[in-house]
Scaffold this motif. Structure first.
Motif, short mmCIF file in Angstrom:
data_model
loop_
_atom_site.label_atom_id
_atom_site.label_comp_id
_atom_site.label_asym_id
_atom_site.label_seq_id
_atom_site.Cartn_x
_atom_site.Cartn_y
_atom_site.Cartn_z
N ARG A 68 0.84 -1.20 0.00
CA ARG A 68 0.00 0.00 0.00
C ARG A 68 0.88 1.26 0.00
NH1 ARG A 68 -2.93 -1.21 3.92
NH2 ARG A 68 -4.84 -1.81 2.86
N THR A 69 1.95 1.24 0.77
CA THR A 69 2.86 2.38 0.82
C THR A 69 3.52 2.61 -0.53
OG1 THR A 69 3.30 1.97 3.18
CG2 THR A 69 4.88 3.34 1.98
N ILE A 70 3.89 1.52 -1.20
CA ILE A 70 4.54 1.62 -2.51
C ILE A 70 3.59 2.26 -3.52
CG2 ILE A 70 5.43 0.28 -4.46
CD1 ILE A 70 6.47 -1.77 -2.39
N VAL A 71 2.35 1.78 -3.54
CA VAL A 71 1.37 2.29 -4.51
C VAL A 71 0.97 3.72 -4.15
CG1 VAL A 71 -0.90 1.92 -5.54
CG2 VAL A 71 0.54 -0.04 -4.97
N ASN A 72 0.85 4.01 -2.86
CA ASN A 72 0.44 5.34 -2.42
C ASN A 72 1.45 6.40 -2.86
OD1 ASN A 72 -1.44 7.01 -0.94
ND2 ASN A 72 0.12 7.20 0.64
N ALA A 73 2.71 6.02 -2.95
CA ALA A 73 3.77 6.96 -3.35
C ALA A 73 3.65 7.37 -4.81
CB ALA A 73 5.14 6.34 -3.10
N LEU A 74 2.81 6.67 -5.59
CA LEU A 74 2.65 6.99 -7.01
C LEU A 74 1.69 8.14 -7.24
CD1 LEU A 74 2.39 3.33 -8.41
CD2 LEU A 74 4.38 4.86 -8.47
N SER A 75 1.02 8.59 -6.19
CA SER A 75 0.06 9.71 -6.29
C SER A 75 -1.04 9.43 -7.32
CB SER A 75 0.79 11.01 -6.65
OG SER A 75 1.74 11.35 -5.67
N LEU A 76 -1.58 8.22 -7.25
CA LEU A 76 -2.69 7.85 -8.13
C LEU A 76 -4.02 7.95 -7.40
CD1 LEU A 76 -1.09 4.64 -9.72
CD2 LEU A 76 -1.23 6.93 -10.72
N GLY A 77 -4.01 8.55 -6.23
CA GLY A 77 -5.20 8.56 -5.38
C GLY A 77 -5.03 7.51 -4.31
N SER A 78 -5.65 7.72 -3.16
CA SER A 78 -5.51 6.76 -2.05
C SER A 78 -5.87 5.36 -2.53
CB SER A 78 -6.42 7.16 -0.89
OG SER A 78 -6.06 8.43 -0.40
N PRO A 79 -4.90 4.42 -2.51
CA PRO A 79 -5.17 3.09 -3.06
C PRO A 79 -5.96 2.20 -2.10
CG PRO A 79 -2.96 3.17 -2.20
CD PRO A 79 -3.52 4.55 -2.02
N GLU A 80 -6.80 1.36 -2.66
CA GLU A 80 -7.47 0.33 -1.89
C GLU A 80 -6.76 -0.98 -2.21
OE1 GLU A 80 -11.41 -1.82 -2.87
OE2 GLU A 80 -11.99 -0.21 -1.49
N VAL A 81 -6.10 -1.55 -1.23
CA VAL A 81 -5.29 -2.75 -1.43
C VAL A 81 -5.85 -3.87 -0.56
CG1 VAL A 81 -2.98 -3.75 -1.33
CG2 VAL A 81 -3.27 -1.31 -1.87
N LYS A 82 -6.25 -4.97 -1.18
CA LYS A 82 -6.81 -6.08 -0.41
C LYS A 82 -6.61 -7.39 -1.13
CE LYS A 82 -11.46 -5.40 -2.32
NZ LYS A 82 -12.88 -5.08 -2.01
N THR A 83 -6.48 -8.45 -0.34
CA THR A 83 -6.36 -9.79 -0.92
C THR A 83 -7.73 -10.26 -1.38
OG1 THR A 83 -6.65 -10.80 1.27
CG2 THR A 83 -4.38 -10.40 0.53
N ILE A 84 -7.75 -11.11 -2.37
CA ILE A 84 -9.01 -11.70 -2.84
C ILE A 84 -8.85 -13.21 -2.90
CG2 ILE A 84 -9.75 -9.68 -4.15
CD1 ILE A 84 -8.67 -10.96 -6.66
#
Length: 305
Positions: A68-84
């Motif tokens: 989540r921290t890695i994706v959040n650093a991309l400034s693409l909007g607050s990411p929703e990260v979850k296992t499926i």
């Protein structure tokens, strides 16, 4: 039932004017916050975005926060990260607000994961855009769910008690929803479907607390206590149910607080809504719903069954 407080005689309704002032300040603060932030910070559920699904070779359940921290650093909007699916599948769904033509968003996420999470090889299984039409429908249904719950509560309370009881209860619930939402707007936190679920849970909790007090008011009214004003009846009823309320609220707050501090980022906003809603829900029973019922009875006396 365990009683923490016995034979208490606190004049809760005596503080109703101060309570109304506090509530007014909180509601105005909410409105000001919404205006300051230019509206609500709606999550992908409502505004649309890009959904991606990755399959990793190694287990990922302990690395969710890192990803989540890695994706959040991309400034693409607050990411929703979850296992499926099951943990054994090692599949992760990442949803961001950013929308673009082609696979630009997915390529950015892939590049970031390759660079900062290279110890766990992966493949991109799916990428799709969440359209605004679908998101608008979700927003409409979420709002409709809350409004229908209020209507159902008025009908239920009208049958179980009287119509004024239902209106007083819903006044408190609307108060709870506004203030709980206000805390989110002040933090500029995202309003997601999880938040809506938390709001509906808070409505149920607050309503239950209100029903307990109103039921005791009805019992005391049926006892026909001569010389007792309706205000005194409500105060007595609140005092008589005070132990039950304190035990319940501390039990709920203990669990919700544990989730807030130790449940991880994915449950933090949900826990915050529950935490604020539980406190405000109890407050509104004493200083919103009960005073509204008392003022109604003063203007239009409520006849007992």
């Amino acid at each position: 039932m365990i009683e923490i407080f016995k034979n208490t005689n606190y004049n809760f309704l005596g503080f109703r004017k101060k309570g109304f002032v506090i509530s007014a300040i909180l509601i105005l603060t909410t409105i000001g916050s919404v205006i300051y932030h230019g509206g609500f910070n709606l999550a992908v559920d409502f505004v649309g975005g890009t959904l991606t699904i990755f399959k990793f070779e190694k287990p990922i359940q302990h690395d969710i926060e890192k990803i989540r921290t890695i994706v959040n650093a991309l400034s693409l909007g607050s990411p929703e990260v979850k296992t499926i699916g099951t943990f054994e599948k090692n599949e992760l769904q990442i949803t961001v607000k950013k929308k673009s033509e082609g696979s630009l968003v997915a390529d950015q996420i892939k590049a970031a994961l390759h660079k900062n999470y290279s110890e766990n090889p992966f493949t991109l299984e799916k990428e799709e855009r969440v359209g605004p039409k679908v998101s608008a429908e979700l927003a409409q249904k979420a709002l409709m769910a809350i409004i229908l719950s209020w209507i159902a509560i008025i009908i239920y309370m009208a049958f179980r008690f009287k119509l004024p009881h239902g209106l007083a209860a819903v006044a408190g619930l609307i108060h709870d929803v506004i203030i709980t939402t206000g805390v989110f707007t002040i933090r500029n936190a995202e309003i997601s479907l999880s938040f809506v679920a938390a709001i509906l849970t808070v409505i149920g909790y607050s309503l239950n607390d209100t029903i307990v007090v109103f039921d005791r008011v009805r019992e005391n009214t049926h006892k026909g206590l001569l010389g007792t004003s309706f205000e005194d009846l409500i105060n007595s009823s609140i005092n008589q149910t005070l132990s039950r309320t304190i035990i319940t609220i501390f039990t709920v707050l203990f669990v919700v607080t544990m989730y807030f501090f130790f449940g991880g980022e994915s449950t933090r906003d949900l826990s915050l809504a529950m935490l604020v809603g539980t406190i405000i829900g109890t407050y509104s029973t004493y200083f919103v719903s009960s005073p509204v019922l008392m003022m109604w009875n003063k203007k239009w006396p409520i006849k007992s069954h």
